[in-house]
Design a protein around this motif. Structure first.
Motif, PDB file in Angstrom:
ATOM      1  N   ASN A  54      42.101  59.455  28.798  1.00 10.16           N
ATOM      2  CA  ASN A  54      43.565  59.443  28.827  1.00 10.16           C
ATOM      3  C   ASN A  54      44.160  58.207  28.161  1.00 10.16           C
ATOM      4  OD1 ASN A  54      43.045  57.450  30.698  1.00 10.16           O
ATOM      5  ND2 ASN A  54      43.851  58.570  32.467  1.00 10.16           N
ATOM      6  N   GLY A  55      43.308  57.351  27.591  1.00 11.53           N
ATOM      7  CA  GLY A  55      43.775  56.189  26.842  1.00 11.53           C
ATOM      8  C   GLY A  55      43.733  54.883  27.594  1.00 11.53           C
ATOM      9  N   LEU A  56      43.459  54.904  28.880  1.00 10.04           N
ATOM     10  CA  LEU A  56      43.416  53.682  29.671  1.00 10.04           C
ATOM     11  C   LEU A  56      42.213  52.833  29.276  1.00 10.04           C
ATOM     12  CD1 LEU A  56      44.183  53.413  33.433  1.00 10.04           C
ATOM     13  CD2 LEU A  56      42.228  52.190  32.499  1.00 10.04           C
ATOM     14  N   GLU A  57      42.435  51.553  28.993  1.00  7.45           N
ATOM     15  CA  GLU A  57      41.351  50.662  28.586  1.00  7.45           C
ATOM     16  C   GLU A  57      40.795  49.903  29.790  1.00  7.45           C
ATOM     17  OE1 GLU A  57      40.955  48.704  24.696  1.00  7.45           O
ATOM     18  OE2 GLU A  57      43.145  48.862  24.637  1.00  7.45           O
ATOM     19  N   LEU A  58      39.496  49.628  29.735  1.00  2.00           N
ATOM     20  CA  LEU A  58      38.809  48.875  30.780  1.00  2.00           C
ATOM     21  C   LEU A  58      38.168  47.644  30.159  1.00  2.00           C
ATOM     22  CD1 LEU A  58      36.803  51.848  32.347  1.00  2.00           C
ATOM     23  CD2 LEU A  58      39.136  51.145  32.938  1.00  2.00           C
ATOM     24  N   PHE A  59      38.236  46.519  30.867  1.00  2.11           N
ATOM     25  CA  PHE A  59      37.540  45.304  30.476  1.00  2.11           C
ATOM     26  C   PHE A  59      36.830  44.746  31.698  1.00  2.11           C
ATOM     27  CE2 PHE A  59      41.005  45.665  27.466  1.00  2.11           C
ATOM     28  CZ  PHE A  59      40.438  45.286  26.252  1.00  2.11           C
ATOM     29  N   VAL A  60      35.606  44.311  31.506  1.00  2.00           N
ATOM     30  CA  VAL A  60      34.845  43.693  32.586  1.00  2.00           C
ATOM     31  C   VAL A  60      34.286  42.367  32.098  1.00  2.00           C
ATOM     32  CG1 VAL A  60      32.814  43.869  34.073  1.00  2.00           C
ATOM     33  CG2 VAL A  60      34.279  45.868  33.727  1.00  2.00           C
ATOM     34  N   VAL A  61      34.532  41.315  32.873  1.00  2.00           N
ATOM     35  CA  VAL A  61      33.964  39.999  32.620  1.00  2.00           C
ATOM     36  C   VAL A  61      33.015  39.710  33.781  1.00  2.00           C
ATOM     37  CG1 VAL A  61      34.440  37.564  32.206  1.00  2.00           C
ATOM     38  CG2 VAL A  61      36.088  39.296  31.480  1.00  2.00           C
ATOM     39  N   GLU A  62      31.722  39.813  33.528  1.00  2.00           N
ATOM     40  CA  GLU A  62      30.738  39.670  34.601  1.00  2.00           C
ATOM     41  C   GLU A  62      30.521  38.204  34.964  1.00  2.00           C
ATOM     42  OE1 GLU A  62      27.092  41.853  34.627  1.00  2.00           O
ATOM     43  OE2 GLU A  62      27.859  43.360  33.216  1.00  2.00           O
ATOM     44  N   ASN A  63      30.485  37.962  36.270  1.00  2.00           N
ATOM     45  CA  ASN A  63      30.138  36.641  36.800  1.00  2.00           C
ATOM     46  C   ASN A  63      29.626  36.868  38.225  1.00  2.00           C
ATOM     47  OD1 ASN A  63      30.003  34.076  37.922  1.00  2.00           O
ATOM     48  ND2 ASN A  63      31.828  33.352  36.861  1.00  2.00           N
ATOM     49  N   HIS A  64      28.330  36.769  38.388  1.00  2.00           N
ATOM     50  CA  HIS A  64      27.715  37.099  39.666  1.00  2.00           C
ATOM     51  C   HIS A  64      27.436  35.878  40.523  1.00  2.00           C
ATOM     52  CE1 HIS A  64      27.251  41.232  38.286  1.00  2.00           C
ATOM     53  NE2 HIS A  64      26.785  40.748  37.141  1.00  2.00           N
ATOM     54  N   SER A  65      28.077  34.761  40.221  1.00  2.00           N
ATOM     55  CA  SER A  65      27.801  33.526  40.957  1.00  2.00           C
ATOM     56  C   SER A  65      28.315  33.573  42.392  1.00  2.00           C
ATOM     57  CB  SER A  65      28.404  32.328  40.221  1.00  2.00           C
ATOM     58  OG  SER A  65      29.800  32.483  40.070  1.00  2.00           O
ATOM     59  N   VAL A  66      29.417  34.297  42.613  1.00  2.00           N
ATOM     60  CA  VAL A  66      29.944  34.467  43.967  1.00  2.00           C
ATOM     61  C   VAL A  66      30.322  35.938  44.142  1.00  2.00           C
ATOM     62  CG1 VAL A  66      30.769  32.104  44.231  1.00  2.00           C
ATOM     63  CG2 VAL A  66      32.263  33.820  43.211  1.00  2.00           C
ATOM     64  N   PRO A  67      30.266  36.469  45.382  1.00  2.00           N
ATOM     65  CA  PRO A  67      30.545  37.900  45.602  1.00  2.00           C
ATOM     66  C   PRO A  67      32.033  38.206  45.674  1.00  2.00           C
ATOM     67  CG  PRO A  67      29.926  36.876  47.672  1.00  2.00           C
ATOM     68  CD  PRO A  67      29.788  35.805  46.622  1.00  2.00           C
ATOM     69  N   LEU A  68      32.743  37.909  44.583  1.00  4.17           N
ATOM     70  CA  LEU A  68      34.177  38.164  44.499  1.00  4.17           C
ATOM     71  C   LEU A  68      34.495  38.872  43.190  1.00  4.17           C
ATOM     72  CD1 LEU A  68      35.664  34.722  45.662  1.00  4.17           C
ATOM     73  CD2 LEU A  68      35.624  36.839  46.989  1.00  4.17           C
ATOM     74  N   VAL A  69      35.577  39.654  43.193  1.00  4.85           N
ATOM     75  CA  VAL A  69      36.086  40.266  41.965  1.00  4.85           C
ATOM     76  C   VAL A  69      37.606  40.125  41.936  1.00  4.85           C
ATOM     77  CG1 VAL A  69      34.246  41.946  41.535  1.00  4.85           C
ATOM     78  CG2 VAL A  69      36.099  42.532  43.106  1.00  4.85           C
ATOM     79  N   THR A  70      38.121  39.881  40.759  1.00  6.06           N
ATOM     80  CA  THR A  70      39.566  39.922  40.543  1.00  6.06           C
ATOM     81  C   THR A  70      39.880  41.191  39.779  1.00  6.06           C
ATOM     82  OG1 THR A  70      39.826  37.523  40.543  1.00  6.06           O
ATOM     83  CG2 THR A  70      41.527  38.797  39.433  1.00  6.06           C
ATOM     84  N   TYR A 226      54.772  52.687  32.068  1.00  4.45           N
ATOM     85  CA  TYR A 226      53.670  52.667  33.034  1.00  4.45           C
ATOM     86  C   TYR A 226      52.858  53.948  32.878  1.00  4.45           C
ATOM     87  CZ  TYR A 226      55.570  48.453  35.115  1.00  4.45           C
ATOM     88  OH  TYR A 226      55.999  47.157  35.304  1.00  4.45           O
ATOM     89  N   VAL A 227      52.189  54.023  31.732  1.00  3.26           N
ATOM     90  CA  VAL A 227      51.389  55.185  31.354  1.00  3.26           C
ATOM     91  C   VAL A 227      50.003  54.692  30.942  1.00  3.26           C
ATOM     92  CG1 VAL A 227      53.401  56.554  30.667  1.00  3.26           C
ATOM     93  CG2 VAL A 227      52.263  55.092  28.978  1.00  3.26           C
ATOM     94  N   PRO A 228      48.984  55.558  31.001  1.00  4.00           N
ATOM     95  CA  PRO A 228      47.619  55.083  30.742  1.00  4.00           C
ATOM     96  C   PRO A 228      47.392  54.533  29.348  1.00  4.00           C
ATOM     97  CG  PRO A 228      47.676  57.488  30.961  1.00  4.00           C
ATOM     98  CD  PRO A 228      49.005  56.975  31.423  1.00  4.00           C
ATOM     99  N   THR A 229      48.076  55.060  28.349  1.00  2.81           N
ATOM    100  CA  THR A 229      47.889  54.552  26.986  1.00  2.81           C
ATOM    101  C   THR A 229      48.468  53.158  26.791  1.00  2.81           C
ATOM    102  OG1 THR A 229      49.911  55.751  26.391  1.00  2.81           O
ATOM    103  CG2 THR A 229      47.798  56.817  25.882  1.00  2.81           C
ATOM    104  N   ASN A 230      49.241  52.690  27.768  1.00  2.74           N
ATOM    105  CA  ASN A 230      49.878  51.377  27.692  1.00  2.74           C
ATOM    106  C   ASN A 230      49.344  50.431  28.759  1.00  2.74           C
ATOM    107  OD1 ASN A 230      51.861  49.714  26.363  1.00  2.74           O
ATOM    108  ND2 ASN A 230      53.163  49.894  28.177  1.00  2.74           N
ATOM    109  N   MET A 231      48.151  50.737  29.298  1.00  4.76           N
ATOM    110  CA  MET A 231      47.613  49.981  30.427  1.00  4.76           C
ATOM    111  C   MET A 231      46.176  49.565  30.180  1.00  4.76           C
ATOM    112  SD  MET A 231      46.943  51.159  34.372  1.00  4.76           S
ATOM    113  CE  MET A 231      45.551  50.379  35.212  1.00  4.76           C
TER     114      MET A 231
END
Length: 525
Positions: A54-70, A226-231
């Motif tokens: 549907n056009g929604l983009e995903l980005f992941v920045v991995e950092n496993h030093s602590v068990p937290l995610v933003t 606020y649509v998936p192609t713009n998020m």
């Protein structure tokens, strides 16, 4: 919740913001493959990127030093997408997002859900070119966090009674900005620099827009922006791209595709000639004048390569002991310190501009050369120095300076990536919204392409004009009008301003406008 404004900060803050903005990973993207209908590309070891159907983009920045995610959701919009009638409504909509949706129908339910997830950090921000919202949770609550934002962005409640209450909160914030001397000065300058579409540079807008806003207005905004192609969904911390993609498919996959909105069109025009502003402020630094010169710069999606050249130029100019700042300190009487001479280019999709800023000592206003005359003289000296650079930048900076600047530029990622959470909420959000994914991943390679001739051409194009490059001087003859227009802003303490009896006559003689809260904002003209 806050409004992010990049212009009008103090010089030192501008330097730190620049470092953050330029501290980009710039990794070379790998060939894309199709995985379950979503495109997936990987920046090895740092940032991974995927796109849903549907056009929604995903980005992941991995950092496993602590068990937290933003977990951050970002949308292109903010001031860039405003009209005179909607200016200020993106900020209002940001507030309404925290007031309930189909799963958590009230603000209390919304807050309770945050508490159940063990949220340690949450906020939202409206910027000139984006809006984002984010929370930090234990990594075992990632699924809940992704689902939480899916309901918030896809199905906000936008209740009439809540809207009427929230308007007062937003109006109080706006009134605070409208009485802030730094914002008054910044808005006065930018509204005159970009007279065709000044509302694209002012996030808060007139109070009347917020006071008169309706639920229907906000629904229109939702369905357009606020649509998936713009998020983008951005996650930093203890997770993987496969995990995030699976959760995104489950929570956002059924969100209906909609056209990507058009932003920043038609483009802002050139800066008009003759913009010279001065402000007097009761609480400004004693015995100090802040001076800014601004020129129209490239827009990142229109003059793309010029923005890479600009970033390299900034590093060439940045050293307090380098040739540029040393020359300005030597040639301009009474500057505060080389550390506080700054030349920046805040990358922008629309209305890009270069900013030279510094602080000037004004110890005896009535006895010294009038401060506005000193400012006019300094602008000519700064232009003359750029003319010297344009003639032979390699000789000006030194044989190895270009490669050193490019290396420093791309190496700044270590600072931005030190915290995966702040990287996705600040640096990554900014680059994705302003420049786009391809620009982000190709950043290092394109910076490496910059040559001395590119530096020279950029200065001639945006700062001094071809006539200035040929002349090699900074005179005030009619030929000087061929230079690109430069806007000037001078900020003084009120007591410093009034201590010089020549001030009013110099304002008239040199063509300055005195800025106050009554003539600063675009809707007042």
């Amino acid at each position: 919740m806050n409004l992010k404004k990049k212009a009008g900060r103090q010089v030192l803050a501008l330097v730190m913001a620049l470092i953050s903005v330029l501290a980009i990973a710039g990794q070379q993207s790998l060939p894309q493959s199709q995985i379950g209908g979503a495109e997936l590309s990987a920046a090895p070891g740092l940032i991974q990127n995927a796109k849903l159907e549907n056009g929604l983009e995903l980005f992941v920045v991995e950092n496993h030093s602590v068990p937290l995610v933003t977990v951050c959701v970002a949308f292109r919009g903010g001031a860039l997408a405003q009209t005179p009638q909607t200016a200020g409504l993106f900020h209002l909509y940001e507030h309404m997002m925290f007031n309930g949706n189909d799963k958590y129908p009230t603000k209390d339910a919304f807050t309770a859900a945050l508490n159940r997830m063990g949220t340690t950090n949450w906020n939202g921000a409206t910027g000139k070119e984006y809006i984002n919202y984010y929370i930090t949770v234990p990594s075992d609550k990632l699924a809940d966090a992704v689902d939480f934002w899916a309901h918030a962005v896809m199905n906000p409640t936008l209740n009439y009674a809540v809207l009427e209450n929230e308007k007062q909160v937003v109006l109080n914030e706006i009134r605070g900005y409208h009485s802030d001397p730094a914002q008054i000065a910044s808005n006065a300058l930018e509204s005159r620099m970009f007279p065709q579409f000044p509302w694209r540079k002012n996030i808060d807008g007139p109070e009347s827009n917020v006071a008169q806003a309706t639920v229907a207005d906000l629904r229109d905004m939702q369905h357009t922006y606020y649509v998936p192609t713009n998020m983008a969904l951005m996650v930093g911390g203890d997770t993987t791209i496969d995990q995030v993609r699976a959760l995104a498919e489950a929570s956002f996959g059924k969100w209906t595709w909609a056209p990507e909105p058009v932003l920043g069109e038609p483009p802002q025009g050139p800066i008009p000639q003759g913009i010279r502003l001065v402000t007097s402020e009761d609480q400004f630094y004693r015995g100090i004048a802040q001076v800014q010169f601004r020129w129209r710069g490239p827009d990142v999606t229109r003059q793309t390569f010029d923005t890479y050249v600009s970033d390299v130029l900034l590093f060439l100019l940045s050293s307090p002991s380098g040739p540029f700042k040393s020359a300005i300190m030597r040639k301009v009487f009474g500057l505060y310190d080389a550390e506080y001479i700054d030349f920046t280019y805040p990358t922008a999709r629309d209305g890009g501009n270069y900013i030279f800023s510094t602080y000037m000592l004004v110890q005896k206003p009535a006895a010294e050369e009038p401060v506005l005359q000193r400012v006019e003289n300094m602008r000519q000296i700064v232009l003359s120095e750029f003319e010297q650079i344009a003639k032979d930048p390699k000789a000006y900076f030194g044989e190895g300076a270009l490669e050193e600047a490019k290396t420093k530029l791309v190496d700044q990622n270590i600072y931005a990536l030190e915290s995966a959470g702040s990287f996705v909420t600040d640096t990554l959000t900014f680059w994705w919204s302003t420049a786009g994914t391809d620009y982000f991943f190709d950043y290092e390679a394109n910076c490496r392409k910059v040559t001395w001739e590119d530096i020279s051409s950029l200065i001639r194009k945006y700062l001094i004009g071809e006539a200035g490059a040929a002349r090699g001087t900074a005179d005030s003859s009619p030929a000087a009008s061929a230079r690109p227009p430069a806007a000037t802003l001078v900020r003084l303490r009120s007591s410093t301003f009034s201590a010089d009896p020549r001030m009013d006559s110099k304002i008239i003689e040199l063509g300055y406008t005195r800025v106050t809260a009554d003539n600063a904002f675009w809707w007042q003209k």
